[in-house]
Design an enzyme around this catalytic site. Sequence first.
Site, PDB file in Angstrom:
ATOM      1  N   THR A 135     -45.657  37.041 -24.302  1.00  0.00           N
ATOM      2  CA  THR A 135     -46.707  37.548 -23.404  1.00  0.00           C
ATOM      3  C   THR A 135     -47.746  36.452 -23.225  1.00  0.00           C
ATOM      4  OG1 THR A 135     -48.624  39.006 -23.135  1.00  0.00           O
ATOM      5  CG2 THR A 135     -47.807  38.779 -25.362  1.00  0.00           C
TER       6      THR A 135
ATOM      7  N   ASP B 167     -45.525  43.970 -26.399  1.00  0.00           N
ATOM      8  CA  ASP B 167     -45.754  45.195 -27.157  1.00  0.00           C
ATOM      9  C   ASP B 167     -44.898  46.377 -26.660  1.00  0.00           C
ATOM     10  OD1 ASP B 167     -47.478  46.654 -29.079  1.00  0.00           O
ATOM     11  OD2 ASP B 167     -48.115  47.702 -27.264  1.00  0.00           O
ATOM     12  N   GLY B 168     -44.888  46.585 -25.335  1.00  0.00           N
ATOM     13  CA  GLY B 168     -44.166  47.730 -24.760  1.00  0.00           C
ATOM     14  C   GLY B 168     -42.671  47.639 -25.019  1.00  0.00           C
TER      15      GLY B 168
ATOM     16  N   ARG C 206     -48.927  33.742 -14.560  1.00  0.00           N
ATOM     17  CA  ARG C 206     -47.627  34.043 -15.185  1.00  0.00           C
ATOM     18  C   ARG C 206     -46.524  33.136 -14.672  1.00  0.00           C
ATOM     19  NH1 ARG C 206     -47.648  40.326 -15.499  1.00  0.00           N
ATOM     20  NH2 ARG C 206     -45.799  40.211 -14.212  1.00  0.00           N
TER      21      ARG C 206
ATOM     22  N   ASP D 196     -50.641  37.072 -22.709  1.00  0.00           N
ATOM     23  CA  ASP D 196     -51.893  37.600 -23.259  1.00  0.00           C
ATOM     24  C   ASP D 196     -52.105  37.241 -24.733  1.00  0.00           C
ATOM     25  OD1 ASP D 196     -52.375  38.724 -20.819  1.00  0.00           O
ATOM     26  OD2 ASP D 196     -51.716  40.726 -21.384  1.00  0.00           O
TER      27      ASP D 196
END
Length: 362
Positions: free
Chosen positions: A139, A117-118, A289, A141
């Site tokens: 991501t 998103d960022g 991750r 997430d």
Amino acid sequence: MSKTVAILTGGGDCPGLNAVIRAVVRAAILRRGWRIVGIEYGFNGLVEGPRWRELDLKGVRGILQRGGTILGSSNRGDPFAYPVKRNGQTVLEDVSELVLGNFRKIGADVLIVVGGDGSLKIARRFGELGIPVIGVPKTIDNDLRGTDLTFGFTTAVRTVTESLDRLHSTAESHDRVMVVEVMGRDAGWIALASGIAGSADVILIPEIPYRVDKICAAIRARSESGSRFSIVVVAEGATPAGGDKIVQKSAKENFGVERLGGVAHHLARQIETCLDMESRVVVLGHVQRGGTPAAYDRILSSRFGVKAVEMIAAGEFGKMVAIHGDQVVSVDIAAAVGGLKLVDPEGELVATAEALGIMVGR
Ligand code: F6P
């Protein structure tokens, strides 16, 4: 027509980044004969330096199965609010002009931004300033809108599930409650998916505020029915009803983003208080991750990388690669960054968990 394509990986790393880089390089060179340059450490590489290197077929050999990113990444370098030292103080400044200048200096025609998103929000702004950009969603997430799935998520879920399998046997041997904290600051996808796959007894996600009394009642009932151990999976961003997220560092102290963590410790103490059961904590953290990408993520990343090259050839800029069902498609970056994709508390996945007898905190 020959082109120079720049690629960067931004935000927190995740398994499959190297597979995207490899796919872009291979498809661009083998099918198009283009030049590829890799920008190092996300957008930071276009602010400082520039820091970049040529990427050829040899340079991406043997990286498909490697976690992380050969280019490096950063989740603290927004060029529109970049931390710079002024008179001994760190202040945030707009250094986007530097990025535009460095992009031209490298001689690149197009920028592929592999990010969450960022990074994609930043990509969109540079698109508006004239850089032809293509987004590739990543991501662990899985909280990006516009795509059914981001690569890295499947691998993270595999990692957590394997950990839950291991924790089951030790929890059972000692009649303990194991509280396992996983990533997911706003979205509970990892907790929910791995909790179902790993047969958790309680799953707590940011989208459903949890009630400690109800959690304790569920664990007590389980214990009384003969299962004297329980596995609780809690997303780092889960909050008690009427309470707040547990923050380790405020956004001010942590480059503009809150550092979460600690909810599992908090909860384990509360469970020990309300039940006479030993509660232990496991924080999986960045283990989620790391490591080699699952086969599914290698394939998804490769499809995304190839699609990004096709989108450049078709002149589809300002767009992001996405997967809808089993089709790889392109969507507007704007559609992906207009908010996060959260778990629906009344949706099918939560209903499945509850139908399986998993307690979700309410
Ligand atoms: O990749 C996203 C994420 O995993 C979040 O769930 C987590 O809060 C964040 O990264 C932590 O990133 P870092 O510790 O690298 O700042």
